[in-house]
Design a protein around this motif. Structure first.
Motif, PDB file in Angstrom:
ATOM      1  N   SER A 221      43.056 -70.708 -60.172  1.00  0.00           N
ATOM      2  CA  SER A 221      43.166 -69.297 -59.765  1.00  0.00           C
ATOM      3  C   SER A 221      44.350 -69.099 -58.812  1.00  0.00           C
ATOM      4  N   GLU A 222      44.536 -70.067 -57.905  1.00  0.00           N
ATOM      5  CA  GLU A 222      45.659 -69.972 -56.951  1.00  0.00           C
ATOM      6  C   GLU A 222      46.991 -70.017 -57.705  1.00  0.00           C
ATOM      7  N   ARG A 223      47.063 -70.954 -58.676  1.00  0.00           N
ATOM      8  CA  ARG A 223      48.287 -71.121 -59.459  1.00  0.00           C
ATOM      9  C   ARG A 223      48.616 -69.828 -60.215  1.00  0.00           C
TER      10      ARG A 223
ATOM     11  N   SER B 168      44.605 -74.847 -57.160  1.00  0.00           N
ATOM     12  CA  SER B 168      43.518 -74.568 -58.108  1.00  0.00           C
ATOM     13  C   SER B 168      44.025 -73.578 -59.167  1.00  0.00           C
TER      14      SER B 168
END
Lengths: 77, 235
Positions: free
Chosen positions: A54-56, A52
């Motif tokens: 934000s994760e990236r 996602s």
């Protein structure tokens, strides 16, 4: 003169074959190593894309390697 | 000190080094080949077949040096348990195997016109074959053992046992009466090779060492990416 250079006074077959085998082996290993590196870069970039946003962002902020791999992959495409 | 070989720290240097080697490699290769194939004189006994030496000798040296490095790094790894050293040894092994095989093949191509035979079970040649077997075992340990820790342990043991073979290769021409000639280049300054042949030899060695560095860096980079990819969720 060129004939002499190619025949190497009768040793041409042995000399040229030695150099040819060496360079062929080196070129093959280079090609295989390069291909593998590009494949891993591509796989890594794909895996990053699956995360996602934000994760990236978190991964790219935390890992210098991740951001450099992504930059190198983007440069090569 | 060991932080200096931390993958994250050196990753950006790898890219810079790869670009630098790529930029000078072909110029040096052309210079080395010009010296090896055109400018260097034929030997008074072996004639033009001596030119095989310019690929045979550097290949043998790199094969030996690579295994020595692998074994020494394996010993360091046993003592200090630095996981990163395994990445380095794993990257060196295929290169070392290739150059050992090249030394054997080009040696055989040199042997036919010089000794009149492609192959002899001579001490130097046989010990080089043993070296290639150690390389194969080292690589197979990584390929066949699935548990990474166990694979590293087994390959480290193989490398340390194989280290015994290195002095055997080096001194085989002095200890036994062999078909292979004794070494012409000695570090103590008593070399019997003429400078006109030493220069192309050193140039070819430099080119092949740069090639090794290039492959090693690319392989090391691949290994780092592989590990980061495996742990991407943990980052």
């Amino acid at each position: 003169m060129i004939q002499n250079f190619i025949s190497m006074n009768g040793y041409g077959l042995f000399v040229w074959l030695s150099f040819a085998i060496t360079f062929l082996a080196c070129a093959t290993i280079y090609y295989k190593t390069y291909k593998t590196l590009k494949k891993y870069e591509k796989d890594f970039a794909k895996e990053l894309e699956q995360l996602s946003a934000s994760e990236r962002k978190l991964v790219l902020e935390k890992s210098k390697v991740a951001s450099q791999v992504l930059a190198s992959y983007n440069k090569s495409i | 000190m060991f932080d200096l070989i931390n993958p994250s720290r050196i990753f950006h240097w790898i890219e810079k080094l790869i670009n630098f080697i790529n930029s000078i490699f072909f110029i040096l290769l052309i210079i080395a080949l010009t010296f090896a194939l055109i400018l260097s004189p034929p030997d008074y006994l072996q004639g033009d077949s001596v030119r095989i030496m310019y690929v045979h000798v550097p290949s043998a040296w790199i094969g030996l040096a690579s295994f020595t490095s692998i074994a020494l790094l394996s010993i360091l790894n046993f003592i200090f348990k630095i996981k990163n050293l395994n990445l380095i040894t794993k990257s060196i092994a295929p290169l070392g195997l290739m150059f050992t095989c090249l030394a054997i093949v080009t040696g055989s191509l040199w042997g036919q016109p010089t000794w009149g035979t492609w192959w002899a079970w001579d001490a130097r040649i046989t010990s080089m074959v043993v070296l290639s077997i150690f390389y194969i075992l080292f690589i197979l340990a990584h390929k066949l053992i699935e548990q990474e820790d166990k694979a590293n342990k087994v390959s480290n043991i193989i490398a340390i046992i194989g280290l015994v073979n290195i002095p055997v290769i080096k001194y085989s021409v002095d200890w036994w009466n062999t078909l292979h000639q004794p070494s012409s280049i000695k570090l103590d300054g008593t070399s019997s090779i003429h400078p006109s042949m030493l220069l192309p030899l050193m140039l070819m060695l430099l080119v092949l060492l740069l090639y090794c560095a290039l492959i090693l860096l690319m392989k090391y980079k691949t290994e780092i990416i592989r590990i980061k990819k495996k742990n991407i969720k943990r980052i």
